[in-house]
Design a protein around this motif. Structure first.
Motif, PDB file in Angstrom:
ATOM      1  N   PHE A 100       0.812  -1.218   0.000  1.00 28.35           N
ATOM      2  CA  PHE A 100       0.000   0.000   0.000  1.00 28.35           C
ATOM      3  C   PHE A 100       0.848   1.270   0.000  1.00 28.35           C
ATOM      4  CE2 PHE A 100      -3.831   2.285   0.440  1.00 28.35           C
ATOM      5  CZ  PHE A 100      -3.693   3.244   1.439  1.00 28.35           C
ATOM      6  N   ASP A 101       1.905   1.280   0.793  1.00 26.98           N
ATOM      7  CA  ASP A 101       2.734   2.481   0.907  1.00 26.98           C
ATOM      8  C   ASP A 101       3.414   2.847  -0.396  1.00 26.98           C
ATOM      9  OD1 ASP A 101       4.005   2.079   4.319  1.00 26.98           O
ATOM     10  OD2 ASP A 101       1.992   2.371   3.499  1.00 26.98           O
ATOM     11  N   THR A 102       3.500   1.885  -1.310  1.00 28.72           N
ATOM     12  CA  THR A 102       4.213   2.112  -2.562  1.00 28.72           C
ATOM     13  C   THR A 102       3.340   2.764  -3.619  1.00 28.72           C
ATOM     14  OG1 THR A 102       5.578   0.162  -2.125  1.00 28.72           O
ATOM     15  CG2 THR A 102       5.530   0.982  -4.380  1.00 28.72           C
ATOM     16  N   TYR A 103       2.051   2.475  -3.570  1.00 26.33           N
ATOM     17  CA  TYR A 103       1.166   2.861  -4.661  1.00 26.33           C
ATOM     18  C   TYR A 103       0.578   4.252  -4.502  1.00 26.33           C
ATOM     19  CZ  TYR A 103       1.160  -1.741  -6.794  1.00 26.33           C
ATOM     20  OH  TYR A 103       1.530  -2.883  -7.443  1.00 26.33           O
ATOM     21  N   THR A 104       0.525   4.962  -5.609  1.00 26.71           N
ATOM     22  CA  THR A 104      -0.286   6.171  -5.707  1.00 26.71           C
ATOM     23  C   THR A 104      -1.749   5.741  -5.749  1.00 26.71           C
ATOM     24  OG1 THR A 104       1.404   7.420  -6.887  1.00 26.71           O
ATOM     25  CG2 THR A 104      -0.888   8.109  -7.207  1.00 26.71           C
ATOM     26  N   MET A 105      -2.576   6.418  -4.988  1.00 28.76           N
ATOM     27  CA  MET A 105      -4.009   6.100  -4.944  1.00 28.76           C
ATOM     28  C   MET A 105      -4.796   7.256  -5.534  1.00 28.76           C
ATOM     29  SD  MET A 105      -3.950   3.110  -3.626  1.00 28.76           S
ATOM     30  CE  MET A 105      -5.712   2.849  -3.373  1.00 28.76           C
ATOM     31  N   GLY A 106      -5.787   6.908  -6.324  1.00 28.79           N
ATOM     32  CA  GLY A 106      -6.603   7.930  -6.953  1.00 28.79           C
ATOM     33  C   GLY A 106      -8.081   7.685  -6.743  1.00 28.79           C
ATOM     34  N   TRP A 107      -8.833   8.763  -6.742  1.00 25.59           N
ATOM     35  CA  TRP A 107     -10.290   8.700  -6.758  1.00 25.59           C
ATOM     36  C   TRP A 107     -10.766   9.252  -8.093  1.00 25.59           C
ATOM     37  CZ3 TRP A 107     -13.411   6.236  -3.462  1.00 25.59           C
ATOM     38  CH2 TRP A 107     -12.947   5.949  -2.176  1.00 25.59           C
ATOM     39  N   PHE A 108     -11.582   8.479  -8.772  1.00 30.64           N
ATOM     40  CA  PHE A 108     -12.172   8.866 -10.039  1.00 30.64           C
ATOM     41  C   PHE A 108     -13.684   8.919  -9.878  1.00 30.64           C
ATOM     42  CE2 PHE A 108      -8.653   8.267 -13.141  1.00 30.64           C
ATOM     43  CZ  PHE A 108      -7.714   7.695 -12.311  1.00 30.64           C
ATOM     44  N   ARG A 109     -14.338   9.570 -10.815  1.00 38.31           N
ATOM     45  CA  ARG A 109     -15.793   9.535 -10.843  1.00 38.31           C
ATOM     46  C   ARG A 109     -16.278   9.529 -12.290  1.00 38.31           C
ATOM     47  NH1 ARG A 109     -17.358  15.551  -8.459  1.00 38.31           N
ATOM     48  NH2 ARG A 109     -16.750  16.776 -10.299  1.00 38.31           N
ATOM     49  N   GLN A 110     -17.448   8.949 -12.453  1.00 41.67           N
ATOM     50  CA  GLN A 110     -18.072   8.926 -13.776  1.00 41.67           C
ATOM     51  C   GLN A 110     -19.552   9.186 -13.621  1.00 41.67           C
ATOM     52  OE1 GLN A 110     -17.401   5.399 -16.156  1.00 41.67           O
ATOM     53  NE2 GLN A 110     -17.750   6.564 -18.041  1.00 41.67           N
ATOM     54  N   ALA A 111     -19.987  10.281 -14.209  1.00 45.47           N
ATOM     55  CA  ALA A 111     -21.402  10.634 -14.211  1.00 45.47           C
ATOM     56  C   ALA A 111     -22.047  10.074 -15.476  1.00 45.47           C
ATOM     57  CB  ALA A 111     -21.558  12.146 -14.154  1.00 45.47           C
ATOM     58  N   PRO A 112     -23.363   9.862 -15.470  1.00 42.59           N
ATOM     59  CA  PRO A 112     -24.048   9.324 -16.650  1.00 42.59           C
ATOM     60  C   PRO A 112     -23.776  10.164 -17.880  1.00 42.59           C
ATOM     61  CG  PRO A 112     -25.504   9.310 -14.768  1.00 42.59           C
ATOM     62  CD  PRO A 112     -24.275  10.049 -14.334  1.00 42.59           C
ATOM     63  N   GLY A 113     -23.363   9.511 -18.959  1.00 47.63           N
ATOM     64  CA  GLY A 113     -23.127  10.204 -20.204  1.00 47.63           C
ATOM     65  C   GLY A 113     -21.830  10.981 -20.267  1.00 47.63           C
ATOM     66  N   LYS A 114     -21.005  10.866 -19.229  1.00 45.99           N
ATOM     67  CA  LYS A 114     -19.734  11.608 -19.204  1.00 45.99           C
ATOM     68  C   LYS A 114     -18.567  10.641 -19.084  1.00 45.99           C
ATOM     69  CE  LYS A 114     -21.509  15.937 -17.302  1.00 45.99           C
ATOM     70  NZ  LYS A 114     -21.301  16.995 -16.275  1.00 45.99           N
ATOM     71  N   GLU A 115     -17.394  11.129 -19.432  1.00 43.98           N
ATOM     72  CA  GLU A 115     -16.204  10.317 -19.303  1.00 43.98           C
ATOM     73  C   GLU A 115     -15.759  10.262 -17.842  1.00 43.98           C
ATOM     74  OE1 GLU A 115     -14.190  11.032 -23.715  1.00 43.98           O
ATOM     75  OE2 GLU A 115     -13.125  11.638 -21.890  1.00 43.98           O
ATOM     76  N   ARG A 116     -15.060   9.194 -17.532  1.00 48.55           N
ATOM     77  CA  ARG A 116     -14.504   9.082 -16.202  1.00 48.55           C
ATOM     78  C   ARG A 116     -13.406  10.117 -16.020  1.00 48.55           C
ATOM     79  NH1 ARG A 116     -12.425   3.288 -15.171  1.00 48.55           N
ATOM     80  NH2 ARG A 116     -10.764   4.009 -16.574  1.00 48.55           N
ATOM     81  N   GLU A 117     -13.376  10.753 -14.843  1.00 53.55           N
ATOM     82  CA  GLU A 117     -12.384  11.779 -14.591  1.00 53.55           C
ATOM     83  C   GLU A 117     -11.690  11.547 -13.257  1.00 53.55           C
ATOM     84  OE1 GLU A 117     -13.787  15.739 -13.887  1.00 53.55           O
ATOM     85  OE2 GLU A 117     -15.566  15.080 -12.781  1.00 53.55           O
ATOM     86  N   LEU A 118     -10.432  11.931 -13.207  1.00 53.14           N
ATOM     87  CA  LEU A 118      -9.680  11.865 -11.958  1.00 53.14           C
ATOM     88  C   LEU A 118     -10.109  13.021 -11.070  1.00 53.14           C
ATOM     89  CD1 LEU A 118      -7.341  10.633 -10.260  1.00 53.14           C
ATOM     90  CD2 LEU A 118      -5.814  12.217 -11.450  1.00 53.14           C
ATOM     91  N   VAL A 119     -10.512  12.710  -9.868  1.00 54.17           N
ATOM     92  CA  VAL A 119     -10.976  13.720  -8.921  1.00 54.17           C
ATOM     93  C   VAL A 119      -9.848  14.142  -7.984  1.00 54.17           C
ATOM     94  CG1 VAL A 119     -12.540  14.136  -7.003  1.00 54.17           C
ATOM     95  CG2 VAL A 119     -13.340  12.891  -9.020  1.00 54.17           C
ATOM     96  N   ALA A 120      -9.129  13.162  -7.452  1.00 54.81           N
ATOM     97  CA  ALA A 120      -8.063  13.443  -6.494  1.00 54.81           C
ATOM     98  C   ALA A 120      -7.083  12.289  -6.495  1.00 54.81           C
ATOM     99  CB  ALA A 120      -8.624  13.653  -5.091  1.00 54.81           C
ATOM    100  N   ALA A 121      -5.840  12.589  -6.150  1.00 58.75           N
ATOM    101  CA  ALA A 121      -4.816  11.556  -6.066  1.00 58.75           C
ATOM    102  C   ALA A 121      -3.874  11.873  -4.923  1.00 58.75           C
ATOM    103  CB  ALA A 121      -4.046  11.432  -7.375  1.00 58.75           C
ATOM    104  N   ILE A 122      -3.286  10.827  -4.369  1.00 58.45           N
ATOM    105  CA  ILE A 122      -2.353  11.004  -3.263  1.00 58.45           C
ATOM    106  C   ILE A 122      -1.186  10.057  -3.467  1.00 58.45           C
ATOM    107  CG2 ILE A 122      -3.680   9.385  -1.823  1.00 58.45           C
ATOM    108  CD1 ILE A 122      -2.846  11.149   0.604  1.00 58.45           C
ATOM    109  N   ALA A 123       0.012  10.578  -3.289  1.00 61.06           N
ATOM    110  CA  ALA A 123       1.215   9.774  -3.455  1.00 61.06           C
ATOM    111  C   ALA A 123       1.334   8.749  -2.334  1.00 61.06           C
ATOM    112  CB  ALA A 123       2.441  10.681  -3.466  1.00 61.06           C
ATOM    113  N   GLY A 124       2.163   7.735  -2.587  1.00 62.32           N
ATOM    114  CA  GLY A 124       2.348   6.691  -1.589  1.00 62.32           C
ATOM    115  C   GLY A 124       2.827   7.217  -0.248  1.00 62.32           C
ATOM    116  N   SER A 125       3.628   8.250  -0.287  1.00 62.77           N
ATOM    117  CA  SER A 125       4.139   8.857   0.941  1.00 62.77           C
ATOM    118  C   SER A 125       3.057   9.563   1.723  1.00 62.77           C
ATOM    119  CB  SER A 125       5.244   9.848   0.595  1.00 62.77           C
ATOM    120  OG  SER A 125       4.729  10.871  -0.235  1.00 62.77           O
TER     121      SER A 125
END
Length: 125
Positions: free
Chosen positions: A29-54
């Motif tokens: 877990f500590d190694t991976y960058t983690m991201g939150w994405f979202r996809q609304a109906p009829g829209k492309e998936r987008e990156l909302v937030a990301a956090i580095a492993g540190s």
């Protein structure tokens, strides 16, 4: 086997708050960058937030900057998305994802290898 399990979605009111959680297993877990994405109906998936492993570097989409906060708890192998000042346009399925560190900037949505099943967030006006 890598598993990402989101929880905490549901119905919120405009101006209110919700917190999403993503429990990770089967990866360093500590190694991976983690991201939150979202996809609304009829829209492309987008990156909302990301956090580095540190955990000390974060990035946000302009649409949520100042309203959403991403954090991670190394002891619990969990990443969070605190969503405040919710708007109806935040309605979407939210996904947690993991990316092995690469040369891509934190603001890039590319290169995510593992994905959760998604959790619905609906915001009423």
């Amino acid at each position: 086997q890598v598993q990402l399990v989101e929880s905490g979605g549901g119905l919120g009111q405009a101006g209110g708050s919700l917190r999403l959680s993503c429990a990770a297993s089967g990866l360093a877990f500590d190694t991976y960058t983690m991201g939150w994405f979202r996809q609304a109906p009829g829209k492309e998936r987008e990156l909302v937030a990301a956090i580095a492993g540190s955990g000390d570097i974060t990035a946000y989409a302009d649409s949520v900057k100042g309203r959403f906060t991403v954090s991670r708890d190394k002891a619990k192998n969990t990443v969070y998305l605190q969503m405040s000042s919710l708007k109806p346009e935040d309605t979407a399925v939210y996904y947690c994802a993991a990316r092995y560190p690469s040369g891509s900037p934190l603001t890039s949505g590319l290169g995510y290898h593992y994905w959760g099943q998604g959790t619905q967030v609906s915001v009423s006006s």
